[in-house]
Design a protein around this motif. Structure first.
Motif, short mmCIF file in Angstrom:
data_model
loop_
_atom_site.label_atom_id
_atom_site.label_comp_id
_atom_site.label_asym_id
_atom_site.label_seq_id
_atom_site.Cartn_x
_atom_site.Cartn_y
_atom_site.Cartn_z
N GLN A 59 -48.17 -41.61 -64.79
CA GLN A 59 -49.44 -40.93 -63.73
C GLN A 59 -50.07 -40.47 -64.68
O GLN A 59 -51.40 -40.75 -64.24
CB GLN A 59 -48.63 -39.72 -63.44
CG GLN A 59 -47.49 -40.12 -62.35
CD GLN A 59 -46.68 -38.67 -61.80
OE1 GLN A 59 -46.93 -37.39 -62.03
NE2 GLN A 59 -45.25 -39.26 -61.62
N PHE A 95 -52.18 -47.03 -65.64
CA PHE A 95 -52.66 -47.74 -63.72
C PHE A 95 -54.44 -48.31 -64.57
O PHE A 95 -54.72 -47.82 -64.94
CB PHE A 95 -52.94 -47.11 -62.94
CG PHE A 95 -53.37 -45.80 -63.13
CD1 PHE A 95 -54.83 -45.58 -63.29
CD2 PHE A 95 -52.38 -45.03 -62.91
CE1 PHE A 95 -54.96 -44.64 -63.03
CE2 PHE A 95 -53.31 -43.21 -63.82
CZ PHE A 95 -54.55 -43.01 -63.23
N ARG A 129 -59.86 -49.85 -55.75
CA ARG A 129 -59.42 -49.79 -54.86
C ARG A 129 -58.76 -50.64 -53.77
O ARG A 129 -59.44 -51.63 -54.09
CB ARG A 129 -61.35 -48.88 -54.65
CG ARG A 129 -60.54 -48.35 -52.73
CD ARG A 129 -62.25 -48.04 -52.77
NE ARG A 129 -62.24 -46.92 -53.52
CZ ARG A 129 -61.83 -45.96 -53.36
NH1 ARG A 129 -61.74 -45.29 -52.07
NH2 ARG A 129 -62.47 -44.83 -53.57
N THR A 130 -57.54 -50.17 -53.61
CA THR A 130 -57.27 -51.43 -51.96
C THR A 130 -58.46 -52.10 -51.12
O THR A 130 -59.66 -51.65 -51.12
CB THR A 130 -56.56 -50.75 -51.25
OG1 THR A 130 -54.82 -50.26 -52.32
CG2 THR A 130 -55.86 -52.06 -50.55
N THR A 146 -52.13 -46.87 -50.37
CA THR A 146 -53.46 -47.05 -50.04
C THR A 146 -53.45 -45.55 -49.55
O THR A 146 -55.37 -45.33 -49.08
CB THR A 146 -53.00 -48.91 -49.08
OG1 THR A 146 -53.38 -49.69 -50.38
CG2 THR A 146 -54.72 -48.39 -48.68
N GLU A 188 -55.13 -42.83 -51.35
CA GLU A 188 -56.66 -43.19 -51.60
C GLU A 188 -58.30 -42.69 -50.84
O GLU A 188 -59.10 -42.75 -51.30
CB GLU A 188 -56.19 -44.38 -52.57
CG GLU A 188 -57.51 -45.21 -53.23
CD GLU A 188 -57.38 -47.10 -53.27
OE1 GLU A 188 -57.11 -46.95 -54.48
OE2 GLU A 188 -57.67 -47.58 -52.46
N GLU A 212 -48.79 -43.88 -58.83
CA GLU A 212 -48.44 -43.02 -59.54
C GLU A 212 -49.83 -42.28 -59.68
O GLU A 212 -50.32 -41.19 -60.14
CB GLU A 212 -48.22 -43.48 -60.75
CG GLU A 212 -46.58 -43.74 -60.93
CD GLU A 212 -45.20 -42.96 -59.97
OE1 GLU A 212 -45.66 -41.53 -60.21
OE2 GLU A 212 -44.54 -42.65 -59.98
N ARG A 213 -51.20 -43.24 -59.79
CA ARG A 213 -52.42 -42.51 -59.77
C ARG A 213 -52.42 -41.60 -58.62
O ARG A 213 -53.01 -40.39 -59.41
CB ARG A 213 -53.20 -44.39 -59.85
CG ARG A 213 -54.34 -43.73 -60.03
CD ARG A 213 -55.76 -44.56 -59.87
NE ARG A 213 -57.08 -44.98 -59.05
CZ ARG A 213 -57.71 -45.04 -58.66
NH1 ARG A 213 -57.05 -46.33 -57.21
NH2 ARG A 213 -58.71 -44.56 -58.02
N VAL A 250 -50.06 -40.05 -57.43
CA VAL A 250 -49.45 -38.60 -57.31
C VAL A 250 -50.30 -37.74 -58.14
O VAL A 250 -50.29 -36.61 -57.86
CB VAL A 250 -48.02 -39.35 -57.52
CG1 VAL A 250 -47.21 -37.82 -58.18
CG2 VAL A 250 -47.14 -39.83 -56.41
N ASN A 251 -50.70 -38.58 -59.06
CA ASN A 251 -52.05 -37.76 -60.19
C ASN A 251 -52.54 -36.64 -59.57
O ASN A 251 -52.97 -36.10 -60.71
CB ASN A 251 -51.97 -38.36 -61.06
CG ASN A 251 -52.32 -38.10 -62.84
OD1 ASN A 251 -51.97 -36.53 -62.97
ND2 ASN A 251 -53.76 -38.45 -63.05
N TYR A 297 -50.75 -53.58 -48.05
CA TYR A 297 -52.31 -52.93 -48.44
C TYR A 297 -53.14 -52.77 -46.78
O TYR A 297 -54.49 -52.61 -47.41
CB TYR A 297 -52.37 -54.19 -49.71
CG TYR A 297 -51.95 -53.97 -50.75
CD1 TYR A 297 -52.36 -52.64 -51.81
CD2 TYR A 297 -51.29 -54.59 -51.80
CE1 TYR A 297 -51.82 -52.34 -52.63
CE2 TYR A 297 -51.08 -54.61 -52.65
CZ TYR A 297 -50.90 -53.48 -53.23
OH TYR A 297 -50.40 -52.09 -54.81
#
Lengths: 260, 642
Positions: free
Chosen positions: A129, A133, A137-138, B51, B54, B175-176, B178-179, B454
Motif C-alpha cells: 500500500q 504499484f 488510471r483505468t 477502478t 479511483e 492497495e493503492r 486502500v492507501n 475494469y
C-alpha cells in the motif's frame, strides 16, 4: 509399488493471538508418499475430528504453490527441506518412514499468530500500500506496444515479480526482516520504464513502512533466498539498497535551500 | 418472470459504444456519497474495486483469504486473449468474437461476447501500463502464443504465471486505493448472506473469520465477483476455499441461476494418485502447443514404460481425429476423447479404483525440434511443478494427464449490464453466466474477469447508482436484523448437530456422485439416480454433521460446513438442469445426444436458450425461465475442428 509412511508429528497449537502455545504430539499413520504435507495434515485433522478434537488450523488455498497462503516451519526450515517449494507442493516422499516432524508457524514480531499455524501477514499488504504499484488510471493507458521494453529487462522484472508474498523470507531471517519481499516489489516496478516516474517515492515509502511494521534489518545471512519458494535472488536486496540510497540523496538535494 | 437481457440492438460493432453514451453518469463530486460493496478480489473484483475507488466512489471490498492477492485468479497459467493482431495473422475483434461464440457452442449472448472481444485490446494496454511483465520478443515488443480453439496467435502471457501477474496488477491498483482511503478492505471476511430491502440489493452479512463476529454491511449496490462453483466436485483445479456460498445465498434471495450444468472439464491436469487427494492440479493448456497427446494402440502396452513403445504402436488420437486443429482442439473435445480412450482400456499410469485414468502428453518431438532450452523457456515452471507432484521428469518421460473440473460457465443470470434479477445486485467474472456459453476457450477467463472489472461494471454500476435512491436502511432496519439473525441461527445449527461426520466427508461423497453422474458425460438414468441420492446425503448432513469448537473463533470446520451445505443444494440444481437440457452442447454431453462420430449433438430448435432457475423455497422445485438466444451474426453450425 507405492510406499506408505508412519510419522510422529510435533505441531504448534495456540488457541489465539494472546494464548500461550505449545507443541502437541500426534501420530500420522499410513500416509502415502504421494500425499503433500498439507494432505498429510488433512488426514491427521480428519482423525482428530473423529475423536471429537479440534483440528489443526493452517492457511492454504490453491495448493499449487502460487497463491502464497500456506507456509509453516517444518523441521526448522521455512516450507520444509526441499528447495524452491511451498509446503503444499512438498510431498511425503521427501520424508522417511518413522521420522519425527516438527511443525510450527512463521515466527516474526510483524506476523502475530492468529491460531495454531495461521499468522497475520497484513504487514506485507501495508508495505505494498505504501508504494508497491504504478499509479495508472483505468482507461488512460497508451497502446501497449508504444513502449518497447528490452526483453532482458522485462525478464529480470519478471524474476522479481514472481514473489508470492508467502512470508517465508521473513520467517527464515534471523532478524525477521522483510527485505527480500520489499526488494522484489521495488525491483519489479523500478526496472520497468512504466515504474520510472515514481521510482524514488516508491522505494522510500516502502522502506519506511517496512520499518514501521517492526521488521528487522538485513545483515546478509541470505537465509531468505534459501527459503524462497520462487528462487528470488538476494541481488534484488542489493538493488534495493542502491535505489534507497540514491533516492534518499536526491530527496535531500531537493530539500536543501537554493543559494541565490 | 420475463428475462430482459437489455442488450442494445443495431450494428453489433457499435452496440457498446452507443450503450455507454446512453448510460447515466454520476457527477465526480457526488461519487463519494455512493457506497458500493464488492465481494471477491480476483481479477473481476480486484479490478472493479480499484477502478471504482479511483473514480471516487466509497468502496468496501471483501475476501475470505488473508490478503486480496490470493484470490484464485492467481493460479491461471496460460494466458489472456486479445484481438491486437500483433502477429498480422488475420486476427480481429470480429474473429475473436466469432471464435468465442462458436467455441461456446452457440449458447452465449452475441452482444456480450462482442463487447468482450472489443474490450480485450484495452485490457492489454491497461495491464502493460501497470507494469505486468508480459513475455516480450527481442525487439522489446509483446510476444504471443496460440491456444486451443483458435487458428491465430492472440494469447498474451507471462511465462506460465499469467494469472498471477495480472492479479498482482489489479491487487496493486487496489492497495493503492486502500492507501488513498477510497477502498476499505475486509480480508478474512466471508459473505454469508445478501440483504435485500424493498426489492433492491442493499448489503451483505459477513462473518469475521478470526473473531467470528457476524455483521451487516450496507451499501447502495452490491457486486459479487466470487468465482465459480467447480468445487461442487470436491476434486477440481479450484483453490480449496473456492465456494458457491455468495452466489447461492444471492440465488436464494431472488437472483436466477443460469445454466448450472455448463461446467468445463480441463483436459490437461495431473491424474489422481490416491484416495487422500485434496485437489487436482492443472497443467496449462499452452502445453498442447508443443506437446503431443497419445495412448498406446494396444491395451497390453499400457503398463510398458512409454519410451519403450515405438512410434508405430502409439495412437496420436487427436491428430488422427482432428487433422486441422490436432492437439489444439477445444477443451471439451480434448477431455471427452481422453475419457473415451481410457474407457476403452487404453489409459496409462497407476490404477486408482481399478481404472488407469491418464493419457500421455509427450514433449520428445518439441525438445528435438526446439532444443531443451527453448522448451524450458516456454514451460519451465510447469515442468518443475509436474516433477514436484509426480516425482517424474517430463523432459525424459512423457507427462501423464487426465481431465479435471476447472471452470464453470454457468452462474448467476445477468443482463447486458451484468445486473442479476435482483436490482442493484451485479455479478462479474466467473460468478456470472454471461460470455462463454456452453464451453469457454482457453485464455478467455482472464479476459472476461478484467473486462468486467475494469471496463464494464464501472459504467453499468454507475448507471444504476445515478438512477437509484441511496440506501437509507441501517443496522436497526427490520430486514437487516432478520438476515443477521438468520445467519447466526444457521451457524448455531451447524455447531449444535454434534454428529459423527466431518464436513469434508460429506463434500467428498457429494463430489464423487456429481463427477460420476454429472461430469464429462451424463445420461438420464444417472442424473435421476443423482437426484435421488443428493437429498439423502443432505439429510444425513443436517443430522450427522460434526463441527467442533465455537463460532467466536477461527474455526475452519465451521467455514467448510457452510460451504458444503450450499454445494449440497447447488449440486441438485446442476443435475436437474443437466436432465432438463435434452441435447449435448459444449461441456454438457448427454450420451443420448451424440452424432455417429461421438460428437456433441445440439438441438437448436428446442434448446437455443439460457435456462435460468428460480428458487421457490426449501423443498419446492426450482422454476425454469428461458432467455431465447438469437444469432444475427454467427450462424449456428455444428462445430467442426476436423
Amino acid at each position: 509399488m507405492e510406499k506408505s509412511l508412519n510419522l510422529v508429528l510435533h505441531v504448534w497449537r495456540q488457541k489465539n493471538r494472546d494464548a500461550k502455545g505449545q507443541f502437541v504430539r500426534y501420530e500420522a499413520k499410513n500416509i502415502s508418499e504421494h500425499a503433500s504435507l498439507l494432505e498429510m495434515l488433512d488426514q491427521v485433522n480428519e482423525g482428530l475430528l473423529e475423536k471429537g478434537e479440534e483440528p489443526i488450523a493452517f492457511d492454504h488455498d490453491c495448493r499449487e504453490g502460487i497463491c502464497g497462503a500456506c507456509g509453516m516451519i517444518v523441521n526448522g526450515h521455512a516450507h520444509g527441506p526441499r528447495k524452491a517449494t511451498t509446503v503444499c507442493q512438498l510431498h511425503m516422499r521427501e520424508f522417511q518412514d518413522g521420522e519425527e516432524i516438527w511443525i510450527e508457524p512463521w515466527r516474526a514480531a510483524a506476523f502475530p499468530v492468529v491460531r495454531d499455524l495461521v499468522v497475520d501477514r497484513g504487514s506485507l499488504d501495508r508495505i505494498v500500500q505504501a508504494g508497491g504499484f504504478i499509479s495508472t488510471r483505468t482507461g488512460s493507458a497508451p497502446e501497449a506496444n508504444s513502449l518497447p521494453v528490452a526483453k532482458e529487462k522485462s525478464d529480470r522484472a519478471f524474476d522479481a515479480a514472481a514473489c508470492i508474498g508467502c512470508g517465508a523470507c521473513v520467517a527464515a531471517c534471523p532478524n525477521a526482516a522483510a527485505m527480500l519481499f520489499t526488494a522484489a516489489k521495488v525491483a519489479h516496478l523500478n526496472l520497468l520504464p512504466q515504474g520510472e516516474p515514481e521510482r524514488d517515492t516508491r522505494v522510500r515509502n516502502m522502506v519506511a513502512q517496512m520499518d514501521a511494521e517492526g521488521f528487522g534489518h538485513c545483515t546478509n545471512h541470505y537465509e531468505c533466498m534459501e527459503a524462497c519458494p520462487k528462487h528470488i535472488s538476494v541481488e534484488f536486496i542489493a538493488q534495493l539498497n542502491r535505489e534507497f540510497m540514491s533516492a534518499t540523496a536526491r530527496a535531500r538535494q531537493e530539500l536543501r535551500p537554493r543559494r541565490k | 418472470m420475463e428475462l430482459k437481457a437489455n442488450a442494445p440492438s443495431g450494428p453489433i460493432e457499435t452496440r457498446w459504444e452507443r450503450h455507454r453514451f446512453e448510460m447515466k453518469l454520476v457527477n465526480p463530486a457526488n461519487r463519494r456519497k455512493h457506497k458500493v460493496i464488492v465481494v471477491g478480489t480476483g481479477l473481476a473484483g480486484g479490478a472493479l474495486a480499484a477502478t471504482l475507488g479511483e473514480q471516487g466512489y466509497n468502496v468496501a471490498a471483501f475476501c475470505y483469504q488473508d490478503s486480496p492477492r490470493r484470490a484464485h485468479s492467481i493460479a491461471a497459467q496460460g494466458g489472456i486473449n486479445a484481438a491486437k493482431n500483433y502477429q498480422n495473422d488475420g486476427d480481429s475483434v470480429y474473429r475473436l468474437f466469432y471464435d468465442t461464440v462458436k467455441g461456446g457452442d452457440f449458447r452465449a449472448r452475441e452482444s456480450n461476447v462482442y463487447r468482450l472481444a472489443e474490450l480485450s485490446v484495452n485490457i492489454i494496454d491497461q495491464c502493460v501500463a501497470q507494469g505486468v511483465p508480459f513475455a516480450r520478443e527481442y525487439s522489446g515488443l509483446l510476444a504471443n502464443r496460440s491456444f486451443g480453439g483458435a487458428q491465430v496467435s492472440r494469447t498474451f502471457y507471462a511465462r506460465g504465471q499469467t494469472g498471477q501477474q495480472l492479479l498482482l496488477g489489479a491487487y496493486q491498483a487496489l492497495e493503492r486505493q486502500v492507501n488513498a482511503g477510497t477502498v476499505t478492505m475486509f480480508s478474512r471476511h466471508e459473505m454469508l448472506d445478501l440483504i435485500v430491502v424493498d426489492g433492491r440489493a442493499r448489503g451483505i452479512v459477513t462473518r469475521d473469520m478470526v473473531s467470528g463476529k457476524i455483521e451487516a454491511h450496507l451499501a447502495d449496490a452490491v457486486v459479487l465477483c466470487t468465482g465459480g462453483y467447480g468445487n461442487v466436485f470436491y476434486l477440481s483445479t479450484n483453490a480449496k476455499g473456492c465456494n458457491v456460498t455468495a452466489t447461492w445465498r444471492a440465488h436464494r434471495k431472488g437472483a436466477l441461476f443460469a445454466n448450472p450444468c455448463f461446467t468445463q472439464i480441463h483436459p490437461t491436469c495431473i491424474p489422481v494418485s490416491g484416495e487422500f487427494q485434496s485437489k487436482l492440479t492443472l497443467m496449462s493448456e499452452s502445453l498442447r502447443n508443443d506437446g503431443r497427446v497419445w495412448v498406446p494402440k494396444r491395451a497390453e502396452d499400457v503398463t510398458k514404460p512409454p519410451n519403450q513403445i515405438p512410434e508405430e504402436d502409439r495412437d496420436y488420437y487427436l491428430e488422427r481425429l482432428y487433422p486441422s486443429f490436432g492437439n489444439l482442439v477445444p477443451r471439451d473435445i480434448a477431455s471427452r476423447r481422453a475419457k473415451d480412450m481410457c474407457d476403452k482400456g487404453l489409459g496409462v499410469g497407476t490404477a486408482v479404483g481399478g481404472q488407469r485414468l491418464g493419457v500421455y502428453l509427450d514433449f520428445k518431438d518439441a525438445v528435438k525440434r526446439l532444443g531443451r532450452k527453448a522448451v524450458e523457456e516456454r514451460y519451465g515452471n510447469l515442468f518443475e511443478m509436474y516433477e514436484r507432484i509426480t516425482g517424474e521428469d517430463p523432459y525424459e518421460v512423457p507427462m501423464r494427464i487426465y481431465p479435471a473440473t476447472h471452470y464453470t460457465m454457468g452462474g448467476l443470470w445477468v443482463d447486458y449490464n451484468l445486473m442479476s434479477t435482483v436490482p442493484g445486485l451485479f455479478v462479474g467474472g466467473e460468478a456470472n453466466f454471461s460470455d462463454h456459453g456452453a464451453n469457454r476457450l482457453g485464455a478467455s477467463a482472464l479476459m472476461q474477469g478484467l473486462a468486467d472489472g475494469y471496463f464494464v461494471l464501472p459504467y453499468t454500476v454507475a448507471n444504476y447508482l445515478a438512477q437509484t435512491p441511496r440506501n437509507t436502511a441501517d443496522d436497526t432496519h427490520a430486514e437487516v436484523r432478520a438476515v443477521v439473525d438468520s445467519v447466526k441461527e444457521r451457524i448455531n445449527k451447524f455447531l449444535s448437530i454434534q454428529g459423527k461426520r466431518s464436513p469434508d466427508s460429506f463434500h467428498r461423497e457429494l463430489g464423487k456422485l456429481i463427477w460420476d453422474k454429472c461430469g464429462m458425460a451424463r445420461n438420464k438414468a444417472g442424473l435421476e439416480k443423482a437426484l435421488q441420492e443428493i437429498p439423502r446425503i443432505r439429510e444425513e448432513f443436517w443430522e450427522n454433521l460434526y463441527v467442533p469448537g465455537s463460532g467466536e473463533e477461527l474455526n475452519q470446520s465451521l467455514e467448510k460446513a457452510g460451504r458444503v451445505a450450499d454445494f449440497l443444494e447447488l449440486g441438485e440444481l446442476m443435475c436437474r438442469d443437466a436432465l432438463f437440457r435434452e441435447e449435448s452442447c459444449g461441456g454438457h454431453f448427454r450420451e443420448e445426444h451424440q452424432t455417429e462420430e461421438g460428437e456433441a449433438k445440439r438441438d437448436d430448435e428446442n434448446f437455443q436458450f439460457v435456462a435460468a432457475w428460480e428458487f421457490k423455497g426449501d423443498g419446492v422445485e426450482h422454476q425454469v425461465h428461458r432467455e431465447a438466444l438469437e444469432f444475427e451474426y454467427v450462424k449456428p453450425t455444428q462445430r467442426s475442428y476436423k
